[in-house]
Design a protein around this motif. Structure first.
Motif, PDB file in Angstrom:
ATOM      1  N   ASN A  71       0.805  -1.222   0.000  1.00 40.07           N
ATOM      2  CA  ASN A  71       0.000   0.000   0.000  1.00 40.07           C
ATOM      3  C   ASN A  71       0.835   1.267   0.000  1.00 40.07           C
ATOM      4  OD1 ASN A  71      -2.214  -1.540   0.125  1.00 40.07           O
ATOM      5  ND2 ASN A  71      -2.567  -1.303   2.331  1.00 40.07           N
ATOM      6  N   THR A  72       2.099   1.128   0.354  1.00 37.78           N
ATOM      7  CA  THR A  72       2.886   2.327   0.581  1.00 37.78           C
ATOM      8  C   THR A  72       3.394   2.944  -0.723  1.00 37.78           C
ATOM      9  OG1 THR A  72       4.918   1.061   0.802  1.00 37.78           O
ATOM     10  CG2 THR A  72       3.681   1.518   2.812  1.00 37.78           C
ATOM     11  N   THR A  73       3.294   2.197  -1.826  1.00 37.32           N
ATOM     12  CA  THR A  73       3.833   2.696  -3.091  1.00 37.32           C
ATOM     13  C   THR A  73       3.280   4.070  -3.443  1.00 37.32           C
ATOM     14  OG1 THR A  73       3.619   0.403  -3.741  1.00 37.32           O
ATOM     15  CG2 THR A  73       4.411   1.925  -5.415  1.00 37.32           C
ATOM     16  N   SER A 113       4.198   6.882  -0.170  1.00 37.91           N
ATOM     17  CA  SER A 113       5.436   6.999   0.581  1.00 37.91           C
ATOM     18  C   SER A 113       6.413   7.907  -0.164  1.00 37.91           C
ATOM     19  CB  SER A 113       6.062   5.624   0.814  1.00 37.91           C
ATOM     20  OG  SER A 113       6.540   5.104  -0.391  1.00 37.91           O
TER      21      SER A 113
END
Lengths: 240, 240
Positions: free
Chosen positions: A5-7, A10
């Motif tokens: 999910n961090t793509t 972030s």
């Protein structure tokens, strides 16, 4: 957590280490501050700030803090510990701070997460000499000017922590005091940590009840008021 | 410090937030771990890790920790505080960890500075259900398997801190205990925090001397051994 999910959201903030170096000169609790630029009212950035810098690629956080301290004080024998990380997106809200840092490091700055360290030192002539080369100086914590980034907040939070620590680990306060000190000096440093006056009689009782605060057979010399007794801190008598 | 000096050596590490979530199921002190990949002996990365993720661009550190906790436990009412930042260059020494993270976030990874949080929760059925969706589970801290990055070190350091906190802020321990607990349960949780057995008689005295540990007129039911008395933690009776 789902690292996938961090793509989307972030990003890579900068990481810095800043040191809250506190000292006591016998009268005032002081913090060491350095200057962003020349002391010039027309300067585009001339705020004071905590001594600190970006983390180098090959060093651990503690190494960076010790390096900053050693460079400033010329000594490796200070109490220092990591305090807390500060990473609010609002830290870089002041365009002057961003401009200063971008000019200094020749890079675009988005966000900076800083790891704040707390250090307690004795103020003496030797440390004064070393600071000069770094454009750093002691400032009273009770009369702080406007500081860069969120450094005012960091100092406030450190003082809150130190108030708690002075109860839980009372020996820490003596890191800042001279080897011999009066009851008044000890009370003043406690008062400036907690930000309000303390009852004189209660504080005298506090001193008498602490086996690690040892009265000496020495009194102040050449003073116009009644000479006060000196005390010393006795290592090993404090219950850790 | 001379910010100018940082041009040569400074760099942009990634910043993550990792949560050490501790709970006590009545017998064992446990930590919540999530899995890097499928549980498959042939997987290129299948280590366990602390729940955590990279910091998002628009959030503060505490927000990230609370978000991780809320997603895992479905509740916002847990004790949580920032513990310490870990930033050693050796954190990413294991190529399996780097490979996992690079595949997960589709970015090259150099160094990662992580801000570790400590949270204390009660283990109950509701939290168990929520974890399932995150491939997370409780593991005994006394029998931890190999963990990704420096997460074993982080847990060890958290336990050391908790041992100190259990003396300075004893109410914290009760965040993990059920509303009613036996003296044995309370002793076991202390033993698992400090990593060694405690003297039974001294511990009984410890309980009797604490006004915030209140004996109830209730005893265990349906047990094969002698039924033990229940105690409760009384808020307001602990001297903070």
């Amino acid at each position: 957590m789902q690292a996938e999910n961090t793509t989307l959201n972030s990003f890579d903030p900068h990481v810095s280490v800043d040191c809250v170096i506190l000292g006591y000169d016998g009268e005032s609790l002081k913090v060491l501050l350095s200057r962003q630029g020349e002391e010039d009212p027309n300067s585009q950035y001339n705020s004071l700030k905590l001594p600190g810098r970006l983390l180098y690629a090959d060093e651990d956080l503690d190494d960076a803090a010790n390096d900053i301290l050693n460079q400033l004080t010329g000594s490796q024998n200070h109490y220092v510990r990591q305090f807390r990380a500060f990473g609010s997106p609002t830290r870089t809200n002041n365009p002057k701070d961003v401009l200063w840092l971008e000019n200094a490091i020749k890079q675009k700055i988005g966000r900076i997460v800083t790891i704040a360290y707390l250090s307690l030192v004795r103020i003496n002539n030797r440390t004064h000499r070393t600071f000069a080369g770094h454009d750093a100086a002691w400032y009273k914590v009770s009369e702080l000017p406007e500081l860069a980034f969120d450094h005012s907040t960091i100092i406030r939070e450190v003082l809150k922590e130190l108030e708690m620590l002075s109860v839980q680990q009372p020996h820490l306060i003596f890191e800042m005091l001279p080897p011999k000190f009066t009851a008044l000096q000890l009370r003043r440093v406690h008062e400036q940590i907690c930000g309000h006056e303390l009852d004189v009689r209660n504080f005298s009782k506090f001193i008498m009840n602490k086996p690690y605060i040892v009265p000496l057979d020495e009194w102040e010399q050449n003073v116009s008021h009644r000479a006060a007794r000196f005390y010393k801190f006795q290592v090993g008598k404090v219950k850790l």
